[in-house]
Design an enzyme around this catalytic site. Structure first.
Site, PDB file in Angstrom:
ATOM      1  N   THR A   1     -31.213  12.707 -50.349  1.00 23.14           N
ATOM      2  CA  THR A   1     -32.368  12.452 -49.475  1.00 23.14           C
ATOM      3  C   THR A   1     -33.515  11.762 -50.228  1.00 23.14           C
ATOM      4  OG1 THR A   1     -33.042  14.743 -49.901  1.00 23.14           O
ATOM      5  CG2 THR A   1     -31.911  14.330 -47.834  1.00 23.14           C
TER       6      THR A   1
ATOM      7  N   ALA B   1     -28.744   7.730 -42.916  1.00 19.95           N
ATOM      8  CA  ALA B   1     -27.660   7.074 -43.654  1.00 19.95           C
ATOM      9  C   ALA B   1     -26.425   7.951 -43.792  1.00 19.95           C
ATOM     10  CB  ALA B   1     -28.154   6.659 -45.033  1.00 19.95           C
TER      11      ALA B   1
ATOM     12  N   ASN C   1     -16.085  -9.972   1.525  1.00 21.15           N
ATOM     13  CA  ASN C   1     -17.139 -10.784   0.910  1.00 21.15           C
ATOM     14  C   ASN C   1     -16.621 -11.688  -0.187  1.00 21.15           C
ATOM     15  OD1 ASN C   1     -16.561  -8.395  -0.515  1.00 21.15           O
ATOM     16  ND2 ASN C   1     -18.463  -8.554  -1.655  1.00 21.15           N
ATOM     17  N   TYR C   2     -15.389 -11.507  -0.585  1.00 19.80           N
ATOM     18  CA  TYR C   2     -14.879 -12.185  -1.780  1.00 19.80           C
ATOM     19  C   TYR C   2     -13.634 -12.970  -1.410  1.00 19.80           C
ATOM     20  CZ  TYR C   2     -13.392 -12.537  -6.698  1.00 19.80           C
ATOM     21  OH  TYR C   2     -13.016 -12.978  -7.936  1.00 19.80           O
TER      22      TYR C   2
ATOM     23  N   ARG D   1     -18.159  15.354 -40.148  1.00 23.78           N
ATOM     24  CA  ARG D   1     -17.707  16.416 -39.244  1.00 23.78           C
ATOM     25  C   ARG D   1     -17.774  16.043 -37.758  1.00 23.78           C
ATOM     26  NH1 ARG D   1     -20.027  21.785 -39.625  1.00 23.78           N
ATOM     27  NH2 ARG D   1     -21.835  21.143 -40.832  1.00 23.78           N
TER      28      ARG D   1
HETATM   29  C1  UD1 Z   1     -31.513  18.797 -46.492  1.00 25.28           C
HETATM   30  C2  UD1 Z   1     -32.565  19.350 -47.452  1.00 25.28           C
HETATM   31  C3  UD1 Z   1     -32.659  20.872 -47.263  1.00 25.28           C
HETATM   32  C4  UD1 Z   1     -32.986  21.184 -45.830  1.00 25.28           C
HETATM   33  C5  UD1 Z   1     -31.973  20.550 -44.903  1.00 25.28           C
HETATM   34  C6  UD1 Z   1     -32.394  20.705 -43.481  1.00 25.28           C
HETATM   35  C7  UD1 Z   1     -32.568  17.975 -49.448  1.00 25.28           C
HETATM   36  C8  UD1 Z   1     -32.060  17.820 -50.825  1.00 25.28           C
HETATM   37  N1  UD1 Z   1     -32.173  19.063 -48.788  1.00 25.28           N
HETATM   38  O1  UD1 Z   1     -30.277  19.349 -46.891  1.00 25.28           O
HETATM   39  O2  UD1 Z   1     -33.661  21.408 -48.103  1.00 25.28           O
HETATM   40  O3  UD1 Z   1     -32.996  22.605 -45.635  1.00 25.28           O
HETATM   41  O4  UD1 Z   1     -31.853  19.144 -45.156  1.00 25.28           O
HETATM   42  O5  UD1 Z   1     -31.379  20.266 -42.640  1.00 25.28           O
HETATM   43  O6  UD1 Z   1     -33.318  17.145 -48.974  1.00 25.28           O
HETATM   44  N2  UD1 Z   1     -29.388  11.423 -45.710  1.00 25.28           N
HETATM   45  C9  UD1 Z   1     -29.460  10.096 -46.037  1.00 25.28           C
HETATM   46  N3  UD1 Z   1     -29.012   9.692 -47.244  1.00 25.28           N
HETATM   47  C10 UD1 Z   1     -28.502  10.544 -48.158  1.00 25.28           C
HETATM   48  C11 UD1 Z   1     -28.437  11.913 -47.833  1.00 25.28           C
HETATM   49  C12 UD1 Z   1     -28.894  12.323 -46.606  1.00 25.28           C
HETATM   50  O7  UD1 Z   1     -29.918   9.276 -45.237  1.00 25.28           O
HETATM   51  O8  UD1 Z   1     -28.119  10.089 -49.238  1.00 25.28           O
HETATM   52  C13 UD1 Z   1     -29.880  11.878 -44.409  1.00 25.28           C
HETATM   53  C14 UD1 Z   1     -28.796  12.465 -43.551  1.00 25.28           C
HETATM   54  O9  UD1 Z   1     -28.212  11.471 -42.720  1.00 25.28           O
HETATM   55  C15 UD1 Z   1     -29.556  13.488 -42.735  1.00 25.28           C
HETATM   56  C16 UD1 Z   1     -30.667  13.936 -43.659  1.00 25.28           C
HETATM   57  O10 UD1 Z   1     -30.805  12.920 -44.623  1.00 25.28           O
HETATM   58  O11 UD1 Z   1     -30.140  12.910 -41.601  1.00 25.28           O
HETATM   59  C17 UD1 Z   1     -30.364  15.254 -44.317  1.00 25.28           C
HETATM   60  O12 UD1 Z   1     -29.181  15.139 -45.033  1.00 25.28           O
HETATM   61  P1  UD1 Z   1     -28.190  16.340 -45.187  1.00 25.28           P
HETATM   62  O13 UD1 Z   1     -27.075  15.943 -46.033  1.00 25.28           O
HETATM   63  O14 UD1 Z   1     -27.928  16.932 -43.868  1.00 25.28           O
HETATM   64  O15 UD1 Z   1     -29.127  17.326 -46.041  1.00 25.28           O
HETATM   65  P2  UD1 Z   1     -28.820  18.796 -46.430  1.00 25.28           P
HETATM   66  O16 UD1 Z   1     -27.989  18.808 -47.637  1.00 25.28           O
HETATM   67  O17 UD1 Z   1     -28.383  19.542 -45.249  1.00 25.28           O
END
Ligand code: UD1
Ligand code: CA
Length: 452
Positions: A77, A8, A381-382, A13
């Site tokens: 997450t 999601a 051909n066309y 970036r």
């Molecule tokens: C997360 C982990 C962190 C880990 C890191 C690895 C948590 C709180 N932290 O951090 O411990 O070391 O990943 O890369 O879990 N996503 C959603 N919905 C949201 C937020 C995120 O679907 O509301 C998805 C993102 O698209 C992505 C994944 O979850 O695929 C991780 O999200 P991201 O924001 O990259 O997490 P980090 O803060 O990097």
């Protein structure tokens, strides 16, 4: 097990209007890579959590075994996994994957699932030289106690180099309970999935950690430069596997496979070739530098010379193609066919030992064996509205710069003189020439410019 793929996030970036997980690696969306790997584990449920660009993602990657749920807005997450809860089968554990971690390996996931079993919490962790940005695995007496995010950690916690890859297996019944109890009382104001770890500890649930086979399996993509880096890792692995299986590569750093490339014995591939879709190169095939070959099959001993472009083509054994040939969909060549420079073939069957060595277009045609097609010969051909077929029977000779206006048929062994515009069928064994006869005026004086 259930598999939940988090996808999601918005991917700010990437600086792109395309949702992040639809950006491609080796010609395939990152999310598709993750789904393909997930399927190897035969999940009971396969749930994708979408948010930013969710509609586009659902449309682009649809399959009967996929359940999409929406997370709107994105509150972390933990909140993301919460959206999948109604879809989960409580009798099996839940594996959480990220849609932007495309190279995760099936073997590492299987080991994690195995270690977690039915009732343990399993976390995929790695030791990093520079753990900045990741959640840190905090252990006491060797046992995992909690995960601390970069923005919430103190100096001592941030010094820890073992990090959470984000990939975990959780028993589903307690997962639901823990998710429902999450708060967003942290530096980012988010519902962290990682907070379930401390909750598992409180309930004395065993926590295990497993390391991936390779560190790059767990690398995520947040920018085009990270995507490019993973693309190179992927291609390096493909090249290594090809070399390992006996394929000769002039330079393993200069081949890109965006799909599957199957090779026989003694295949050689020169530099800068791109293979897309399903490509088969049989025993003894060589591919010259700078070829792009897509969804094509090349039979034994054929030689593809440099700078060829092939899409949906079949090349017979011992054929010689290029340099600079273009084989378009439906180009179906028999054995020992020669297709030379600047020759384009489309939707045509060309039988054994026929040749079109220079500058020709063969489209919507059926060409027999041992036919010679001269330089500059074109099948028309066309007609502006419809496509028509040209039939050239065995042993025919099509002279230079002929136009064969389809539908038209050249009988076997017939000769068409250079420069002919052929509009009517010609019988076997005949000679047809349609150009005006050459006349010469001797002692011709050119006009001279008049003086004013
Ligand atoms: C997360 C982990 C962190 C880990 C890191 C690895 C948590 C709180 N932290 O951090 O411990 O070391 O990943 O890369 O879990 N996503 C959603 N919905 C949201 C937020 C995120 O679907 O509301 C998805 C993102 O698209 C992505 C994944 O979850 O695929 C991780 O999200 P991201 O924001 O990259 O997490 P980090 O803060 O990097
Ligand atoms: Ca991340």
């Amino acid at each position: 097990m259930n598999i939940v793929i988090l996808a999601a996030g918005m991917g700010k970036r990437m600086h792109s209007s395309l949702p992040k997980v639809l950006h491609t690696l080796a010609g395939k969306a990152m999310l598709e890579h993750v789904i393909t790997t997930a399927r190897t584990l035969n999940p009971e449920k396969l749930v994708v959590v979408c948010g930013h660009g969710g509609e586009t993602v659902r449309q682009k990657i649809a399959a009967p075994d996929l359940v999409y749920v929406t997370q709107q807005p994105q509150l972390g997450t933990g909140h993301a996994v919460m959206q999948a809860v109604p879809e989960l089968d409580e009798t099996v554990p839940t594996l959480v994957l990220y849609g932007d971690v495309p190279l995760i390996g099936a073997a590492s996931l299987a080991r994690l699932a195995e270690a977690a079993g039915k009732d343990k919490l399993g976390i995929l962790t790695v030791e990093m030289e520079d753990p900045t940005g990741y959640g840190r695995i905090i252990r006491e007496k060797g046992k995992i106690r909690r995960i601390v995010e970069q923005k919430d950690g103190n100096a001592e916690e941030l010094a820890v180099r073992e990090i959470n890859t984000g990939i975990m297996v959780v028993p589903t019944v307690p997962l639901k309970r823990w998710l429902a109890a999450l708060t967003n009382d942290n530096a980012q104001g988010e519902y962290y999935l990682t907070d379930i770890v401390a909750k598992a500890v409180e309930e004395n649930i065993d926590i295990v950690s497993v390391q991936p086979g390779k560190l790059w399996e767990t690398l995520g993509v947040n920018s085009k430069s990270q995507l490019a880096a993973l693309e190179r890792i992927y291609q390096r692995n493909v090249a290594a596997a090809l070399l390992e299986s006996g394929v000769g590569l002039a330079d393993p750093a200069r081949i890109d496979v965006r799909g599957t490339l199957r090779c026989g014995r003694d295949v050689f591939i020169d530099v800068n070739c791109v293979f897309e879709g399903d490509v088969v190169l049989a025993d003894g095939v060589s591919v010259g530098a700078n070829c792009v070959i897509r969804n094509s099959t090349v039979s034994e001993g054929a030689e593809i010379r440099p700078f060829c472009h092939m899409d949906g083509a079949t090349v017979g054994a011992g054929s010689l193609i290029g340099p600079y040939a273009r084989l378009r969909p439906g180009a179906d060549l028999g054995e020992e066919v020669h297709i030379g420079n600047f020759v384009e073939v489309k939707n045509s069957h060309i039988a054994a030992q026929s040749k079109a060595n220079h500058l020709a277009y063969v489209g919507d045609s059926t060409v027999g064996s041992r036919v010679n097609i001269g330089a500059g010969a074109i099948t028309c051909n066309y007609d502006g509205a419809n496509k028509h077929r040209t039939v050239i029977e065995d042993d025919a000779f099509i002279g230079t710069n002929c136009e064969l206006v389809a539908p038209v048929k050249v009988g076997s062994g017939a000769t068409i003189g250079a420069g002919t515009t052929l509009t009517k069928d010609v019988p076997a064994g005949s000679l047809t020439v349609s150009r005006t006869r050459q006349t010469t005026i001797n002692d011709w004086k050119r006009p001279v410019k008049s003086k004013k």
